[in-house]
Design an enzyme around this catalytic site. Structure first.
Site, PDB file in Angstrom:
ATOM      1  CG  ASP A  21      36.351   2.248  19.913  1.00  0.00           C
ATOM      2  OD1 ASP A  21      37.328   3.014  20.054  1.00  0.00           O
ATOM      3  OD2 ASP A  21      36.364   1.272  19.133  1.00  0.00           O
ATOM      4  CG  ASN A  69      43.307   2.280  26.416  1.00  0.00           C
ATOM      5  OD1 ASN A  69      42.248   2.570  26.965  1.00  0.00           O
ATOM      6  ND2 ASN A  69      43.346   1.702  25.210  1.00  0.00           N
TER       7      ASN A  69
END
Length: 253
Positions: A21, A69
């Site tokens: 991340d 996503n």
């Protein structure tokens, strides 16, 4: 006896997973487009694979693209798909050269035919490699994983090959992604958030969790060593620092 001499192969994690991340935030802090962060993140992937390879950790799983996503801006999704294709073609030969097996885990049906063909080719090329396994989770979600396993068992029940009451935890586990690899020992998340975001929900049941503020493009061997040191300390009850892990790595080399 030094910490280094106490640390044997059995004390290290055998399977590490990382939620990578912070690519977009890293790029924005550099005044660059978010996609630039994803490209720099690929360099951190190389470092992580190299570190595991040197330490002898047999399995590394990286969360590259979650089933959630797809909600990102279309331009970013398109760039991620292009980068995925590029990295597959560019990196697979290096992985093969270093005896690393590549596996892509997730629901690959959402990817276009060209990308699926590249995935198949990369997996076939590296299928017999034995030094370590690199798992890339793409269009993956932990809930999808468990649902997919349950559906496989349901098909057997429907075909009268299996009684519902005969289903065991071990049987379900055998249909979960990564079931043929060491159990997950250590789950790392970069970027500062303190959650696992639908990643390896079944596999992480007994894993040690380690979080860092470091954004993924800045995740280097020193930070990785800190994570390994924390795991070793929790598991084996003796102190170990990132510097000691680095020293052990140096001695192994």
């Amino acid at each position: 006896m030094t910490a280094e001499s106490q640390i044997g192969q059995q004390t290290l994690p055998r399977h590490v997973a990382i939620i990578m991340d912070g690519n977009g935030r890293w790029a924005q802090r550099q005044g660059k487009p978010r996609v630039w962060g994803h490209k720099k993140g690929a360099e951190a992937v190389r470092r992580a694979v190299s570190f595991c390879r040197q330490l002898g950790i047999p399995s590394l799983t990286l969360f590259a693209f979650s089933s959630e996503n797809w909600r990102r801006p279309q331009a970013e999704v398109d760039t991620l798909m292009q980068l995925f294709m590029l990295v597959l073609k560019k990196e697979v030969k290096s992985l093969h050269k270093h005896n690393v097996k590549l596996q892509i885990v997730g629901d690959l049906s959402a990817f276009d035919q060209k990308l699926r063909a590249s995935i198949t080719a990369a997996e076939e090329l590296t299928a017999d490699n034995t030094a370590m396994t690199l798992n890339i989770a793409a269009n993956y979600g932990g809930r999808w994983d468990m649902l997919n396993a349950a559906r496989q068992l349901a098909v057997k029940v429907q075909a009268n090959e299996l009684l519902p009451e005969a289903i065991t935890e071990q049987m379900l586990a055998g249909h979960i992604q990564l079931h043929d690899q060491p159990e997950l020992d250590l789950l790392i998340r970069t970027g500062g958030d303190l959650r696992i975001s639908n990643f390896l929900l079944w596999q992480a049941a007994y894993a040690e969790l380690w979080f860092t503020e470091t954004l993924w493009p800045d995740f280097d061997k020193s930070v990785f060593a800190d994570a390994i040191a924390a795991f070793v300390n929790r598991e084996r009850r003796f102190g170990c620092t990132g510097e000691q892990i680095q020293a052990m790595l140096h001695n192994k080399g």
